[in-house]
Design a protein around this motif. Structure first.
Motif, mmCIF file in Angstrom:
data_model
loop_
_atom_site.group_PDB
_atom_site.id
_atom_site.type_symbol
_atom_site.label_atom_id
_atom_site.label_comp_id
_atom_site.label_asym_id
_atom_site.label_seq_id
_atom_site.Cartn_x
_atom_site.Cartn_y
_atom_site.Cartn_z
ATOM 1 N N UNK A 225 -20.932 47.326 -5.429
ATOM 2 C CA UNK A 225 -20.510 45.948 -4.620
ATOM 3 C C UNK A 225 -20.054 46.269 -3.339
ATOM 4 N N UNK A 226 -19.336 47.379 -3.189
ATOM 5 C CA UNK A 226 -18.923 47.561 -1.545
ATOM 6 C C UNK A 226 -20.150 47.763 -0.740
ATOM 7 N N UNK A 227 -20.999 48.298 -1.226
ATOM 8 C CA UNK A 227 -22.519 48.553 -0.549
ATOM 9 C C UNK A 227 -23.072 46.993 -0.162
ATOM 10 N N UNK A 228 -22.978 46.331 -1.077
ATOM 11 C CA UNK A 228 -23.613 45.003 -0.657
ATOM 12 C C UNK A 228 -22.597 44.191 0.277
ATOM 13 N N UNK A 229 -21.473 44.231 0.024
ATOM 14 C CA UNK A 229 -20.540 43.419 0.955
ATOM 15 C C UNK A 229 -20.468 44.069 2.427
ATOM 16 N N UNK A 230 -20.597 45.321 2.491
ATOM 17 C CA UNK A 230 -20.846 46.146 3.825
ATOM 18 C C UNK A 230 -21.737 45.623 4.634
ATOM 19 N N UNK A 231 -22.901 45.514 3.768
ATOM 20 C CA UNK A 231 -24.221 45.036 4.401
ATOM 21 C C UNK A 231 -24.385 43.768 4.733
ATOM 22 N N UNK A 232 -23.620 42.829 4.098
ATOM 23 C CA UNK A 232 -23.384 41.695 4.586
ATOM 24 C C UNK A 232 -22.548 41.414 6.002
ATOM 25 N N UNK A 233 -21.479 42.283 5.851
ATOM 26 C CA UNK A 233 -20.770 42.282 7.036
ATOM 27 C C UNK A 233 -21.377 42.862 8.630
ATOM 28 N N UNK A 234 -22.070 44.095 8.080
ATOM 29 C CA UNK A 234 -23.040 44.617 9.322
ATOM 30 C C UNK A 234 -24.398 44.849 8.842
ATOM 31 N N UNK A 235 -25.258 43.836 9.363
ATOM 32 C CA UNK A 235 -26.526 43.714 8.814
ATOM 33 C C UNK A 235 -27.349 44.577 9.323
ATOM 34 N N UNK A 236 -26.909 45.443 10.522
ATOM 35 C CA UNK A 236 -27.847 46.618 10.935
ATOM 36 C C UNK A 236 -27.747 47.946 10.231
ATOM 37 N N UNK A 237 -26.795 47.932 9.294
ATOM 38 C CA UNK A 237 -26.646 49.166 8.474
ATOM 39 C C UNK A 237 -28.135 49.280 7.402
ATOM 40 N N UNK A 238 -28.625 50.130 7.786
ATOM 41 C CA UNK A 238 -29.986 50.562 6.792
ATOM 42 C C UNK A 238 -29.479 51.471 5.459
ATOM 43 N N UNK A 239 -28.994 51.124 4.489
ATOM 44 C CA UNK A 239 -28.990 52.067 3.304
ATOM 45 C C UNK A 239 -30.365 52.528 2.739
#
Length: 516
Positions: free
Chosen positions: A424-438
């Motif tokens: 959940x944290x990973x998904x929400x961080x990705x939404x907030x900072x879309x440039x993050x490439x997990x």
């Protein structure tokens, strides 16, 4: 370079935390020898949930996470003002936390009823748990002061001394048990006294470094920054509290299971705290000041770059230790704990709980780093929401699994909840900072996993050369040497394999070593 600061800080914290964990295991070995997996040990470990919760909330989490971003922002604007903020925080802690401590002592019977309702059926057991809880409640004040001191020092990029401070908690507890247990009408009381005194020493040992860096403790008037810290710290405490409720749920439910279940869960949880504390907490603490600095300076691109590096570096360190606990669980539990009244049955049950707890290590440590990233942006609400979801998952799965799997079901439920929270944290961080490439983490993750399985598989073969040695309580020195040799082979093998696979994080570390 920010990467260099993160690695250096994480290294210092990991080294100091390793000392603390080693002393912690020595303490646990002593407790296992004196009290085993009995009803008496269950009493202590239930009472110990209170100081253990406080350590998680303050020493390894919420206060520092809220204080560091605000102090870092203040340092950028007005360094002298930072000292006044610290004084104002000290005044607040002494008054407010002091009152909470007194209330905790007064209402200890109610607290014990909530934590272990199954103990109320035995009046003697219940009253002893209440007494131990009251003795250990002042730990709250001391650990809060230690957390303030640690956060202040971390803001100034001083990590080793604050991370080393918990060693003294373990040292004082060991001395109290070994040297003074015979002075009490019940020897288990010596452990509670040791923990409270150890908390005081844990704060005291940081004070010289605190003063050396220009800070002072003293009474100060309200500072506006306290409101900002409170806004951040309340959701942070709620988030950490929700995480700890997962452990409390296990304790409450385990109190209805066969005798010894609380102890099996405690010792197995202690073992998974090794990688969580040495790597998860270390990287989370190390990365927070750096990311907070990027936010204060408006450097969003550097925040993304350093976050991805921190997560890859974290998994590079944590994956082998996780696989090691899974594959070497019986030899580890036997060597560390099986002596005195802690018998083979206790080893088997503790090892099985360790297996299921280990499945949640990666989710737990990953959540800490992502949570630190949210904290650096002064966003504390998102981690609370994710932690609450994880808690609900833990409660639901625990109730389902405990019927068929007993204490193992509670351990597995904890791991499932930790994994859900991380996703959940990973998904929400990705939404907030879309440039993050997990997805950029995957190659590094796979290399670490392959190297771990191969190297630790060899270590398991070494342990299996004499399988009977892990069934009895004798030959402790031989077992320590045997297990130590197997683990050393695994560590060397892991780094050698990572080197030949050109693992990015190992290459960076070797480059820094050569440069230095």
């Amino acid at each position: 370079m920010a990467k260099g600061r993160i690695v250096k800080a994480a290294g210092a914290i990991s080294l100091a935390t390793s000392f603390s964990r080693i002393l912690g295991y020595i303490k646990d070995m002593i407790l296992a020898k004196y009290f085993g997996a009995t009803g008496l040990s269950d009493v202590f470990f239930v009472a110990f949930r209170i100081p253990n919760l406080l350590r998680e909330l303050f020493a390894e989490g919420s206060m520092s996470s809220a204080v560091i971003p605000v102090l870092k922002e203040s340092q950028v604007k007005n360094p002298e003002e930072t000292k006044q903020i610290v004084k104002s925080l000290f005044t607040f802690i002494v008054i407010v936390v002091g009152i909470i401590t007194l209330l905790g002592i007064l209402f200890s019977p109610l607290i014990v009823k909530l934590i272990a309702p199954g103990f109320t059926a035995n009046e003697e057991k219940f009253q002893l748990t209440v007494l131990l809880t009251r003795i250990m409640f002042p730990f709250l004040l001391f650990i809060s002061l230690a957390a303030l001191t640690m956060g202040t020092l971390n803001t100034n990029n001083i990590f080793f001394i604050p991370a080393l401070a918990p060693c003294f908690l373990n040292i004082v507890t060991i001395v109290a048990v070994v040297g003074f247990s015979s002075f009490f009408f019940n020897p288990i009381i010596s452990v509670a006294v040791g923990i409270t005194l150890g908390g005081f020493v844990q704060w005291l040992i940081q004070v010289p470094s605190f003063y050396k860096n220009g800070f002072k403790f003293g009474i100060a008037r309200y500072h506006p920054a306290l409101k900002k810290i409170a806004i951040l710290v309340i959701p942070t405490i709620l988030s950490m509290t929700v995480n700890q409720i997962n452990i409390f749920v296990s304790t409450i439910l385990a109190s209805f299971l066969p005798e010894g279940s609380v102890t099996y869960l405690y010792y197995s949880m202690r073992l998974i705290q090794l990688p969580i504390g040495i790597f998860g907490v270390a990287v989370g603490m190390a990365v927070l000041p750096t990311l907070s600095g990027h936010i204060a300076e408006g450097k969003r691109d550097l925040l993304i770059k350093d976050f991805i590096f921190a997560l890859k570096f974290l998994f590079f360190l944590t994956i082998p230790s996780t696989i090691g606990l899974i594959m070497l669980k019986e030899p580890i539990v036997n060597t560390l704990f099986q002596r005195g009244v802690f018998d083979l049955n206790a080893t088997i049950n503790t090892a099985s709980a360790l297996l299921f707890y280990s499945f949640g290590i990666l989710g737990t440590v990953g959540s800490r780093t992502i949570t630190a990233t949210f904290y650096s942006m002064q966003n504390t609400k998102t981690p609370v929401a994710c932690a609450t979801t994880g808690m609900l998952v833990n409660i639901g799965v625990s109730l389902v699994l405990m019927k068929s799997m007993k204490h193992n079901g509670l351990a597995l439920a904890y791991s499932i909840a930790a994994t859900v929270q991380f996703l959940m944290l990973s998904i929400l961080l990705k939404r907030k900072i879309q440039e993050i490439a997990f997805s950029s983490i995957i190659p590094s993750f796979i290399k670490s996993l392959i190297a771990s399985l191969v190297s630790i598989g060899i270590a398991k073969l070494i342990c299996n050369l004499n399988p009977n040695i892990w069934l009895h309580s004798e030959q402790m020195l031989i077992k320590f040497l045997w297990l130590g040799f197997a683990i050393t082979v695994a560590i060397v093998g892991y780094f050698v394999l990572c080197y030949f696979m050109k693992h990015e994080e190992l290459s960076y570390i070797l480059k820094k070593i050569r440069r230095n």
